[in-house]
Scaffold this motif. Sequence first.
Motif, PDB file in Angstrom:
ATOM      1  N   PHE A 427     -47.931 -51.959  46.273  1.00 39.69           N
ATOM      2  CA  PHE A 427     -46.895 -52.883  45.808  1.00 39.69           C
ATOM      3  C   PHE A 427     -47.471 -53.937  44.856  1.00 39.69           C
ATOM      4  O   PHE A 427     -46.771 -54.423  43.968  1.00 39.69           O
ATOM      5  CB  PHE A 427     -46.223 -53.561  47.002  1.00 39.69           C
ATOM      6  N   ASP A 428     -48.744 -54.301  45.025  1.00 38.96           N
ATOM      7  CA  ASP A 428     -49.381 -55.206  44.068  1.00 38.96           C
ATOM      8  C   ASP A 428     -49.484 -54.534  42.700  1.00 38.96           C
ATOM      9  O   ASP A 428     -49.302 -55.175  41.658  1.00 38.96           O
ATOM     10  CB  ASP A 428     -50.793 -55.587  44.540  1.00 38.96           C
ATOM     11  N   VAL A 429     -49.810 -53.259  42.706  1.00 37.14           N
ATOM     12  CA  VAL A 429     -49.962 -52.502  41.469  1.00 37.14           C
ATOM     13  C   VAL A 429     -48.619 -52.335  40.767  1.00 37.14           C
ATOM     14  O   VAL A 429     -48.518 -52.448  39.537  1.00 37.14           O
ATOM     15  CB  VAL A 429     -50.582 -51.122  41.768  1.00 37.14           C
ATOM     16  N   TYR A 430     -47.570 -52.097  41.540  1.00 39.32           N
ATOM     17  CA  TYR A 430     -46.250 -51.861  40.955  1.00 39.32           C
ATOM     18  C   TYR A 430     -45.572 -53.141  40.490  1.00 39.32           C
ATOM     19  O   TYR A 430     -44.665 -53.089  39.641  1.00 39.32           O
ATOM     20  CB  TYR A 430     -45.328 -51.191  41.989  1.00 39.32           C
ATOM     21  N   ARG A 431     -45.987 -54.287  41.053  1.00 42.09           N
ATOM     22  CA  ARG A 431     -45.255 -55.528  40.789  1.00 42.09           C
ATOM     23  C   ARG A 431     -45.237 -55.862  39.307  1.00 42.09           C
ATOM     24  O   ARG A 431     -46.261 -55.878  38.655  1.00 42.09           O
ATOM     25  CB  ARG A 431     -45.862 -56.682  41.572  1.00 42.09           C
ATOM     26  N   GLY A 432     -44.044 -56.124  38.783  1.00 43.53           N
ATOM     27  CA  GLY A 432     -43.897 -56.475  37.376  1.00 43.53           C
ATOM     28  C   GLY A 432     -42.860 -55.598  36.698  1.00 43.53           C
ATOM     29  O   GLY A 432     -42.297 -54.678  37.308  1.00 43.53           O
ATOM     30  N   PRO A 433     -42.597 -55.847  35.437  1.00 48.66           N
ATOM     31  CA  PRO A 433     -41.513 -55.130  34.755  1.00 48.66           C
ATOM     32  C   PRO A 433     -41.895 -53.769  34.171  1.00 48.66           C
ATOM     33  O   PRO A 433     -41.105 -53.169  33.455  1.00 48.66           O
ATOM     34  CB  PRO A 433     -41.145 -56.112  33.628  1.00 48.66           C
ATOM     35  N   HIS A 434     -43.078 -53.267  34.469  1.00 45.30           N
ATOM     36  CA  HIS A 434     -43.596 -52.057  33.838  1.00 45.30           C
ATOM     37  C   HIS A 434     -43.353 -50.804  34.687  1.00 45.30           C
ATOM     38  O   HIS A 434     -43.071 -50.880  35.871  1.00 45.30           O
ATOM     39  CB  HIS A 434     -45.106 -52.201  33.636  1.00 45.30           C
TER      40      HIS A 434
END
Length: 525
Positions: A427-434
Amino acid sequence: MELNSVKGMSGQPDTLPTAVDVLIAGAGPTGLALGIDLARRGVRALIVERQDRLSPGARGTGLQPRTQEVYEDLGVLDAIRAVGGDYPVTARWEDGRITGTEVMIERVDPTPAAPHSNAMMVPQFRNVEVLHERLTELGGSVLLATELTDFTQDADGVTARLCTADGTPHTVRAAYLVAADGGRSTVRRALGTGMSGPGRLELEPGAALLADVRISGLDRDHWHRWELPQGGFIALLPLAGTDLFQSMIAAFSEAPDPSPEAVRAAIAAHTHLTAEQVTDVVWTSVFRPKVGLADTFRTGRVFLAGDAAHIHSPAGGQGLNTSVQDGYNLGWKLGLVLRHGAPDTLLDSYEAERRPIAERILDTSTRLHRSRTLRRGRDLHQLDIGYPESPLTRELRTGLPEGALRAGDRAPDAPCHTPDGKAVRLFDVYRGPHFTLLALGDTDLDATALAADPALLRIVRAGGPDPDLIDTDGHLRAAYGDGPAVLLVRPDGYLALAAPAAGATTAVADTLAAYTGTPAPQPAA
């Protein structure tokens, strides 16, 4: 700041904008969540709210685990936790005493794949305060006491007419308009969009009275409930982070009097409490439980979201959560169209994905309402929502075992480590608009051939010769399978593509091209 009296949190700027990318009508949880998502994508959005303050009242209090995941991505979960709490056990009262207790909200242990595993109680006025603060932090704002009175649309955009606090008319041009203006949506009615099924019908005769009250002499360790002999009930829920109780009085055949005096009298008439023990009535509202589903979620450049698109019974705590996830689904698609050149047709997938979900959840909440059962389990957590039938979903692998993660499913969390030993969650890796491209094991992925904008795509290798993540305890493998494979995770945390290791570069390039509308780069021979 007095509870339930949040006024003037976004004043009128000296000069109102005349052109924006997206105009959002309504500053409830739906509109604010969408505004946050657009703001972090650099999309110019204007939120207008007809009331002179953010929505008061506890209203819907339950945040389901999937919405908590959304809030984590939007950067508000810690603040929400600080003002929320767990639901207490329910106490049943008869003849002035508690005759039994039961756990209404089933508790579920968290797992590596689902770290947020229980519904959280957050009064809605606290919810919108936190969302508003995050929106402001990102440079967005809400124009309070500003009503959308009329609009027209053409092939290039929407021209909307606003009426500001002092009665001054104002015209703004937007590429798109999103109606997040509630069950009595002005925008939906102006479009002439009907509500299907029982949308114009009450679930049953009668009405209920909601109130946020202060009560002396009643413990805050229980969710108190009185069943009424003539049918109906009274419930008093101690609201986390406040000294208030939410009162729901379902005991009226006609619309009740919402005055403080009437609230006190109704509580005293149907419980062992006296009117004097209801020391303060902060907010009241009358509602008739209804259900409804808009016939379409998109008309040209205008979208319906939240209660403007679907009206739920409060049973099961599904309405607000479904509404926030509408905004979360639409936000990244608007961002791709307005900032990355994706074709407007991408936005058709909003209705294709969200309307079937809303229909399914309406069935669930209506069933719960009519069943009168109080138990609420993990089937309401919305973690099983997915888009396997979406036109955006591509599953290219074959021979998958039963129960395997597939394209269209929610992308689970998994604790991992970086090669230097730092703990990191997916979830840290996925966090953000990308988008996130997760390469599992040894694939033939050629990252240079994709030539993707880093703001659009991040590539993460788990396993293989040069990994970015180490699956130290096997949690990633347990959630995603052994691979080798490539998985493209959408900005809203669902798998857009699942492809075998061979030909991975072409599969990813073609999928991204479908999202952005640009020709797919070809890998080197």
